[in-house]
Scaffold this active site. Structure first.
Site, PDB file in Angstrom:
ATOM      1  N   LYS A  51      12.742  10.819   7.690  1.00  0.00           N
ATOM      2  CA  LYS A  51      11.881  11.377   6.634  1.00  0.00           C
ATOM      3  C   LYS A  51      10.894  12.412   7.160  1.00  0.00           C
ATOM      4  O   LYS A  51      10.382  13.219   6.393  1.00  0.00           O
ATOM      5  CB  LYS A  51      11.143  10.262   5.893  1.00  0.00           C
ATOM      6  N   TYR A 264      21.823  -3.680  -1.293  1.00  0.00           N
ATOM      7  CA  TYR A 264      20.803  -2.936  -0.532  1.00  0.00           C
ATOM      8  C   TYR A 264      19.821  -3.917   0.132  1.00  0.00           C
ATOM      9  O   TYR A 264      19.275  -4.801  -0.535  1.00  0.00           O
ATOM     10  CB  TYR A 264      20.049  -1.985  -1.471  1.00  0.00           C
ATOM     11  N   TYR A 290      19.669   0.397   7.210  1.00  0.00           N
ATOM     12  CA  TYR A 290      20.375   1.698   7.189  1.00  0.00           C
ATOM     13  C   TYR A 290      21.265   1.879   8.415  1.00  0.00           C
ATOM     14  O   TYR A 290      22.490   1.893   8.310  1.00  0.00           O
ATOM     15  CB  TYR A 290      19.355   2.842   7.131  1.00  0.00           C
TER      16      TYR A 290
END
Ligand SMILES: Cc1ncc(COP(=O)(O)O)c(C=O)c1O
Length: 333
Positions: A51, A264, A290
């Site tokens: 990010k 998730y 992830y």
């Protein structure tokens, strides 16, 4: 086209390194591919991760528009929220995180440690939303309410994944292409986690733009292949249209949803195996949500022969280390 503004948050270029012991461990029953890693866990800012690159464009846009605070959305353990909180702090902006309680059956450290702890240290205001809440609608209402109070909020979408944020990964692919050239490394495959899609989209736009023949395998961490492909496809078109081009990369868009498991943020045995294997062969930490699932995808592509001996695969490490501290029981077996 004028180039969008950026600010500097990440330490770039991030390292590009071979993973010989991981490759060797996979090659016990025969020749293995060559495995390299692009270390965006080492972007540095606020603990590192993908990010930082996206926020360089997004926070620059917020500052240009005169914003006095950043608002963003994510799950309770969002890495994106943590890095947004830090970017706001770095630029003297307020920060409101709208965090959805979207991962079932997780209590204890999931709510107090990892990214939650860091969000608070960075001074962000946190509003928890119930599971199933319409976070986009709530974000819009919140933006209107803040504006009515005289604030100048800037809304960053989930994962920083709009065309502007994703453009950062087009740049990152250029960075990787230069490093690979310097190393004399011809990349056949890139493996990357696909969440909100911007990282995958930017990389694919970069590959398309450079006319490279390598395949980009997005390993979905949440959605079905079909849903993720639609999101990534729109983002790729958005990146090109920011540059005044009408292009897409639909024909080379590849999303593998075999590693999502129960959903998730829900651990899988393959994720645990991947995290432990990379830690124990290379001394590199992945995360449970992830990169652990994306590496499980890479291992599976190698084992099924989709990535063959003699080929070169680059694993794009996108960070997420704080997430490990929200899942201690998964590894304390
Ligand atoms: C550590 C980490 N890796 C990968 C991703 C997925 O990136 P994207 O949302 O751009 O698909 C995220 C998203 O939050 C992340 O935090």
């Amino acid at each position: 086209m004028t180039r969008p503004d950026t600010i500097r948050l990440a330490t770039l270029p991030t390292p590009f390194e071979p993973l010989p012991r991981l490759a060797q461990s996979l090659g016990r029953n025969g020749p293995a591919p060559s495995i390299w890693i692009k270390r965006d866990d080492c972007t540095g800012f606020a603990g590192g991760g993908n990010k930082a690159r996206k926020l360089e464009y997004l926070v620059a846009d917020a500052l240009k528009r005169g914003a006095d605070m950043l608002v963003t959305i994510g799950a309770i353990q969002s890495n994106h929220a943590r890095q947004t909180a830090a970017a706001a702090a770095r630029h003297g902006l307020g920060c409101l995180l709208l965090l959805t309680d979207s991962v079932a059956n997780r209590d204890g450290t999931y709510r107090t440690n990892g990214n939650q702890l860091l969000d608070r240290i960075f001074g962000a205001e946190i509003r928890l939303l119930a599971a199933g809440a319409d976070s986009s609608a709530i974000a819009e209402e919140t933006m209107a309410a803040l504006a009515a109070e005289g604030r100048k909020p800037y809304l960053i979408p989930v994962g920083g994944s709009n065309a502007l944020g994703s453009l950062a990964y087009r740049d990152a692919l250029r960075e990787l292409a230069t490093q690979a050239k310097n190393e004399g490394c011809r990349i056949d495959h890139i493996v990357v986690p696909t969440g909100s899609g911007g990282t995958h989209a930017g990389i694919l736009a970069g590959v398309e733009e450079a006319g490279l023949s390598c395949r980009v395998h997005g390993i979905s961490v949440s959605r079905s292949s079909e849903q993720a492909r639609a999101i990534v496809s729109d983002l790729v078109q958005g990146i090109f249209s920011l540059e005044g081009e009408q292009r897409n990369a639909t024909s080379r868009l590849d999303v593998d949803d075999s590693q999502v498991g129960p959903g998730y943020g829900q651990p899988t045995a393959a994720m645990v195996e991947a995290v432990e294997t990379v830690a124990r062969t290379e001394g590199i930490l992945l995360d449970p949500v992830y990169t652990g699932k994306a590496m499980a995808g890479l291992l599976s592509l190698v084992r099924t022969g989709a990535i063959g001996p003699g080929e070169t695969v680059v694993f794009w490490h996108t960070g997420g280390l704080p997430g490990l501290f929200a899942y201690p029981e998964v590894f304390l077996r």
